[in-house]
Write an enzyme that holds these catalytic residues in place. Structure first.
Site, PDB file in Angstrom:
ATOM      1  N   HIS A  64      28.879   0.028   7.989  1.00  8.10           N
ATOM      2  CA  HIS A  64      30.295   0.221   8.313  1.00  8.10           C
ATOM      3  C   HIS A  64      30.892  -1.116   8.784  1.00  8.10           C
ATOM      4  O   HIS A  64      30.224  -1.865   9.500  1.00  8.10           O
ATOM      5  CB  HIS A  64      30.393   1.258   9.431  1.00  8.10           C
ATOM      6  N   GLY A 108      25.478   2.553   8.266  1.00  6.52           N
ATOM      7  CA  GLY A 108      26.058   3.507   7.322  1.00  6.52           C
ATOM      8  C   GLY A 108      25.637   3.242   5.893  1.00  6.52           C
ATOM      9  O   GLY A 108      25.622   4.139   5.057  1.00  6.52           O
ATOM     10  N   TYR A 138      26.602   9.460  15.736  1.00  7.80           N
ATOM     11  CA  TYR A 138      26.677   9.809  14.311  1.00  7.80           C
ATOM     12  C   TYR A 138      27.138  11.249  14.161  1.00  7.80           C
ATOM     13  O   TYR A 138      27.006  12.060  15.071  1.00  7.80           O
ATOM     14  CB  TYR A 138      25.316   9.573  13.640  1.00  7.80           C
TER      15      TYR A 138
END
Ligand code: YXS
Length: 259
Positions: A64, A108, A138
């Site tokens: 991410h 991610g 998460y």
């Protein structure tokens, strides 16, 4: 410079992550480009998609884009988050998506490759799930991706240690389909894609969608869902969550106090 490159060859579409300046971080711009390309692949009747970094990449993807993570008060992995959108794009793409992995995979991006239909990696590839390192709570569908790809104890080791795991270790647990030397991995993966492309796209597409539905079929009561969201909200509103992201941005180790 486009953050991804793509091409279509004999029914096989390839998307190459091309955002080296930020280690192929999954920015909103990069995710939108992948989604648009998968749509083009669908219109072009692509039968297999390959998702890869540039040949010889040291980092497949750093996960991410941390600069796009909210600091407190907002769910960092809500439904409209780019990473969540990307995972759904891969899972809902009607043809198989093969992750061709060279280099290190982080956060991610580890979930992203686990959400692909097959993984082919070089022996040097490593895989690190980092929510615990950054202090990120998460989300349930993201954790389900890990649970659907890895045995629970391996998923927990990845998630709780944040330590990179080797391709050989993941292959041993059936998470990676093939470990192939860097000099051979492109040809190997394209050969596998061509084999799939010769088969019935209708049968494959309907089996992929059935497997997606079956893998996601979990009874979760409204009370449990609300409890999960409440637990996660407490984390992303915590001092530790802000500390994790600020430490990353300040290029220092975080100090977690459990509050
Ligand atoms: O300082 P500049 O501007 O040159 O930018 C640097 C890094 O800040 C940037 N960069 C990133 N930017 C945004 N998001 C990222 N995830 C990210 N990773 C890196 O890229 C430029 C070059 O990075 P640098 O100098 O560190 O390169 P390196 O070759 O020394 O090291 C490469 C890595 C990948 C080992 C290192 O960048 C790294 O450890 N990156 C973070 C990996 C990580 O922890 N990713 C998790 C992101 S959060 C996430 O995915 C989920 C929310 S969760 O945490 O829940 O899983």
């Amino acid at each position: 410079m486009p953050q991804i490159l793509s091409d279509i060859n004999d029914g096989v579409g390839t998307i190459t992550l091309n955002y080296a300046a930020k280690c192929n971080a999954l920015s909103e711009q990069l995710v939108n480009a992948i989604a648009a390309t998968l749509n083009d692949f669908k219109d072009a009747g692509v039968r297999v998609a390959i998702l890869r970094a540039q040949p010889g990449a040291k980092v497949w993807s750093a996960g991410h884009d941390v600069a796009e993570l909210p600091i407190g008060g907002l769910d960092p992995l809500g439904w409209q988050d780019p990473l969540r959108i990307l995972i759904r794009e891969v899972e809902n793409f009607a043809a198989p998506v093969i992750a061709l992995i060279e280099g290190s995979v982080w956060g991610g991006a580890c979930e992203l490759v686990f959400a692909c239909d097959m993984l082919v990696a070089t022996p040097e590839a490593t895989f690190a799930a980092t929510p615990a390192k950054l202090g990120v709570p998460y989300n349930a569908t993201g954790l389900l991706t890990f649970l659907n790809a890895a045995p629970p104890h391996i998923a927990k080791e990845l998630l709780f240690t944040s330590r990179p795991m080797t391709a050989a270790r993941l292959e041993r647990h059936g998470i990676i389909n093939h470990v192939v030397p860097a000099g051979e991995i492109s040809e190997f993966t394209h050969d596998m894609a061509q084999t799939i492309a010769q088969n019935s796209p209708l049968a494959i597409g309907v089996m992929k969608e059935q497997l997606r539905i079956l893998a996601a079929a979990h009874a979760l009561s409204p009370a449990d869902f609300e409890r999960i969201q409440g637990l996660r909200r407490a984390v992303y509103n915590s001092r530790d969550y802000a500390e994790g992201i600020n430490a990353f941005k300040e290029k220092r180790l975080p100090v977690y106090l459990g509050k």
